[in-house]
Write a protein that holds these residues in place. Structure first.
Motif, PDB file in Angstrom:
ATOM      1  N   LEU A  74      73.496  31.323   3.665  1.00 46.52           N
ATOM      2  CA  LEU A  74      72.650  32.489   3.403  1.00 46.52           C
ATOM      3  C   LEU A  74      71.742  32.173   2.218  1.00 46.52           C
ATOM      4  O   LEU A  74      72.223  31.797   1.136  1.00 46.52           O
ATOM      5  N   ILE A  75      70.426  32.308   2.434  1.00 45.88           N
ATOM      6  CA  ILE A  75      69.442  31.987   1.405  1.00 45.88           C
ATOM      7  C   ILE A  75      68.510  33.171   1.199  1.00 45.88           C
ATOM      8  O   ILE A  75      67.939  33.701   2.155  1.00 45.88           O
ATOM      9  N   GLU A  76      68.351  33.578  -0.046  1.00 42.91           N
ATOM     10  CA  GLU A  76      67.382  34.635  -0.356  1.00 42.91           C
ATOM     11  C   GLU A  76      65.985  34.037  -0.376  1.00 42.91           C
ATOM     12  O   GLU A  76      65.759  32.972  -0.966  1.00 42.91           O
ATOM     13  N   ILE A  77      65.044  34.722   0.262  1.00 40.30           N
ATOM     14  CA  ILE A  77      63.665  34.231   0.359  1.00 40.30           C
ATOM     15  C   ILE A  77      62.702  35.397   0.178  1.00 40.30           C
ATOM     16  O   ILE A  77      63.101  36.562   0.165  1.00 40.30           O
ATOM     17  N   GLY A  78      61.419  35.069   0.066  1.00 41.41           N
ATOM     18  CA  GLY A  78      60.387  36.089   0.089  1.00 41.41           C
ATOM     19  C   GLY A  78      59.994  36.404   1.520  1.00 41.41           C
ATOM     20  O   GLY A  78      60.114  35.555   2.407  1.00 41.41           O
ATOM     21  N   VAL A  79      59.508  37.615   1.752  1.00 42.71           N
ATOM     22  CA  VAL A  79      59.185  38.020   3.119  1.00 42.71           C
ATOM     23  C   VAL A  79      58.108  37.124   3.737  1.00 42.71           C
ATOM     24  O   VAL A  79      58.118  36.855   4.943  1.00 42.71           O
ATOM     25  N   ASP A  80      57.194  36.615   2.915  1.00 43.46           N
ATOM     26  CA  ASP A  80      56.146  35.746   3.438  1.00 43.46           C
ATOM     27  C   ASP A  80      56.658  34.340   3.749  1.00 43.46           C
ATOM     28  O   ASP A  80      55.946  33.532   4.359  1.00 43.46           O
ATOM     29  N   GLN A  81      57.893  34.055   3.357  1.00 40.59           N
ATOM     30  CA  GLN A  81      58.477  32.732   3.608  1.00 40.59           C
ATOM     31  C   GLN A  81      59.334  32.701   4.875  1.00 40.59           C
ATOM     32  O   GLN A  81      59.923  31.672   5.194  1.00 40.59           O
ATOM     33  N   ILE A  82      59.405  33.816   5.587  1.00 44.78           N
ATOM     34  CA  ILE A  82      60.262  33.893   6.781  1.00 44.78           C
ATOM     35  C   ILE A  82      59.932  32.786   7.797  1.00 44.78           C
ATOM     36  O   ILE A  82      60.843  32.079   8.254  1.00 44.78           O
ATOM     37  N   PRO A  83      58.662  32.599   8.190  1.00 43.73           N
ATOM     38  CA  PRO A  83      58.391  31.556   9.200  1.00 43.73           C
ATOM     39  C   PRO A  83      58.817  30.165   8.740  1.00 43.73           C
ATOM     40  O   PRO A  83      59.437  29.417   9.505  1.00 43.73           O
ATOM     41  N   SER A  84      58.489  29.816   7.499  1.00 44.84           N
ATOM     42  CA  SER A  84      58.823  28.484   7.001  1.00 44.84           C
ATOM     43  C   SER A  84      60.324  28.303   6.874  1.00 44.84           C
ATOM     44  O   SER A  84      60.880  27.259   7.249  1.00 44.84           O
ATOM     45  N   ALA A  85      61.019  29.307   6.337  1.00 45.36           N
ATOM     46  CA  ALA A  85      62.469  29.210   6.168  1.00 45.36           C
ATOM     47  C   ALA A  85      63.171  29.130   7.522  1.00 45.36           C
ATOM     48  O   ALA A  85      64.136  28.375   7.698  1.00 45.36           O
ATOM     49  N   THR A  86      62.685  29.892   8.483  1.00 49.28           N
ATOM     50  CA  THR A  86      63.258  29.851   9.830  1.00 49.28           C
ATOM     51  C   THR A  86      63.110  28.463  10.434  1.00 49.28           C
ATOM     52  O   THR A  86      64.054  27.917  11.032  1.00 49.28           O
TER      53      THR A  86
ATOM     54  N   PRO B 231      63.969  46.994   3.094  1.00 46.92           N
ATOM     55  CA  PRO B 231      62.811  47.539   2.392  1.00 46.92           C
ATOM     56  C   PRO B 231      63.212  48.283   1.120  1.00 46.92           C
ATOM     57  O   PRO B 231      62.481  48.257   0.121  1.00 46.92           O
ATOM     58  N   GLU B 232      64.372  48.922   1.157  1.00 47.70           N
ATOM     59  CA  GLU B 232      64.822  49.670  -0.020  1.00 47.70           C
ATOM     60  C   GLU B 232      65.033  48.747  -1.217  1.00 47.70           C
ATOM     61  O   GLU B 232      64.648  49.066  -2.345  1.00 47.70           O
ATOM     62  N   LEU B 233      65.640  47.578  -0.975  1.00 48.54           N
ATOM     63  CA  LEU B 233      65.887  46.632  -2.052  1.00 48.54           C
ATOM     64  C   LEU B 233      64.716  45.679  -2.270  1.00 48.54           C
ATOM     65  O   LEU B 233      64.672  44.965  -3.277  1.00 48.54           O
ATOM     66  N   GLY B 234      63.775  45.652  -1.321  1.00 44.01           N
ATOM     67  CA  GLY B 234      62.703  44.671  -1.396  1.00 44.01           C
ATOM     68  C   GLY B 234      63.245  43.269  -1.241  1.00 44.01           C
ATOM     69  O   GLY B 234      62.790  42.336  -1.913  1.00 44.01           O
ATOM     70  N   ALA B 235      64.224  43.098  -0.332  1.00 45.78           N
ATOM     71  CA  ALA B 235      64.945  41.835  -0.227  1.00 45.78           C
ATOM     72  C   ALA B 235      64.888  41.285   1.186  1.00 45.78           C
ATOM     73  O   ALA B 235      64.869  42.030   2.167  1.00 45.78           O
ATOM     74  N   THR B 236      64.896  39.951   1.273  1.00 49.72           N
ATOM     75  CA  THR B 236      64.946  39.253   2.548  1.00 49.72           C
ATOM     76  C   THR B 236      65.926  38.096   2.429  1.00 49.72           C
ATOM     77  O   THR B 236      65.909  37.356   1.440  1.00 49.72           O
ATOM     78  N   VAL B 237      66.770  37.947   3.437  1.00 49.48           N
ATOM     79  CA  VAL B 237      67.757  36.872   3.451  1.00 49.48           C
ATOM     80  C   VAL B 237      67.704  36.153   4.790  1.00 49.48           C
ATOM     81  O   VAL B 237      67.691  36.786   5.847  1.00 49.48           O
ATOM     82  N   ALA B 238      67.638  34.831   4.735  1.00 49.38           N
ATOM     83  CA  ALA B 238      67.731  34.014   5.942  1.00 49.38           C
ATOM     84  C   ALA B 238      69.182  33.588   6.120  1.00 49.38           C
ATOM     85  O   ALA B 238      69.780  33.017   5.202  1.00 49.38           O
ATOM     86  N   VAL B 239      69.743  33.895   7.276  1.00 53.26           N
ATOM     87  CA  VAL B 239      71.135  33.552   7.580  1.00 53.26           C
ATOM     88  C   VAL B 239      71.141  32.493   8.664  1.00 53.26           C
ATOM     89  O   VAL B 239      70.699  32.725   9.786  1.00 53.26           O
TER      90      VAL B 239
END
Length: 271
Positions: A225-237, A253-261
């Motif tokens: 599990l890696i925390e990332i920025g929302v704009d990094q979703i394509p690259s992280a995936t 959206p509430e936390l302003g958080a994105t995690v790649a699993v």
């Protein structure tokens, strides 16, 4: 406890530009044992020292986590990573958990706290960071739960005997692109270690290194599990997919958080 003037403290903090002056004033008043001590706390905060360093702790996921100057302050948004890890653990109780780039050890501590409410045995927790100040801080935070903390560069720090045995790997790698570091709030930019903030040109340098090495350390069916920025979703995936993981993106959206699993395929036979 001395009778402090909360309104006066609030005014001092508000005049210094503290956005949450009233809340911070209460915390500083509660922490002070004398007028002289309170004056010292206020002076440090007014000078720009992060509140968490002034208090000696940060609130994270309902816990007070010890922090000290020079250690990355756990962010509220990282609670999403803990929640996702806890959900995986409840579905398939882990034997071994690693908190990589652990900083204060907040993520591992919070995960074990979440799992302690269940009936399953708690997993062994290992944590690692390249920064010796962070390692000392994490050892303090994880001592009571038996967490073992190591210093070194990513997986180089971990004991060889857990290679291929890790069920959950939490990696809060730095993910701020280098060019954006100068635009960060001064509380982070001027006080926290650059190694905990700077993720390289696109913010994913450490995430790539972690994803590349992780399959050799994870057990079959294990998850990274890696925390990332929302704009990094394509690259992280793409990074995780290339390393053999099936990928799911969690966001809040509430936390302003994105995690790649990323999850590895399960074993074809018994473990």
């Amino acid at each position: 406890m001395p009778d402090f003037d909360l309104e006066a403290v609030t005014r001092q903090l508000r005049d210094a530009g503290c956005v949450f002056a009233e809340d911070e004033a209460r915390l500083l008043v509660d922490a002070a044992g004398s007028p002289a001590e309170l004056a010292g706390l206020i002076a440090r905060r007014v000078a720009g020292t992060p509140l968490e360093y002034v208090l000696g702790w940060a609130e994270f996921n309902g816990l007070r986590v010890r922090v000290r100057p020079g250690v990355f302050v756990p962010r509220r948004r990282s609670a999403l990573l803990v929640a996702e890890a806890a959900a995986l653990a409840r579905g398939n109780p882990p034997h071994t958990v690693v908190d990589l780039c652990c900083g204060s050890g907040a993520l591992g501590l919070a995960l074990i706290d979440e799992l302690a409410t269940g009936s399953d045995p708690l997993p062994d927790l290992f944590a690692a960071d390249i920064d010796p100040v962070a390692v000392d801080c994490a050892r303090e935070n994880l001592a009571d739960i038996g967490g073992r903390v190591y210093q070194g560069d990513l997986f180089d720090a971990l004991p060889r005997e857990i290679r291929g045995q890790v069920d959950l790997l939490l990696a809060n790698t730095p993910y701020v692109p280098s060019e954006y570091i100068a635009r960060m709030p001064p509380e982070a930019r001027d006080h926290e270690p650059s190694t905990a903030l700077d993720g390289g040109p696109d913010g994913l340098d450490l995430a790539r290194r972690t994803a590349t090495a992780a399959p050799a350390w994870l057990a079959p069916g294990g998850s990274l599990l890696i925390e990332i920025g929302v704009d990094q979703i394509p690259s992280a995936t793409a990074v995780l997919t290339e390393c053999g993981f099936s990928v799911r993106i969690a966001d809040s959206p509430e936390l302003g958080a994105t995690v790649a699993v990323g999850t590895l395929p399960p074993a074809t036979s018994g473990r």
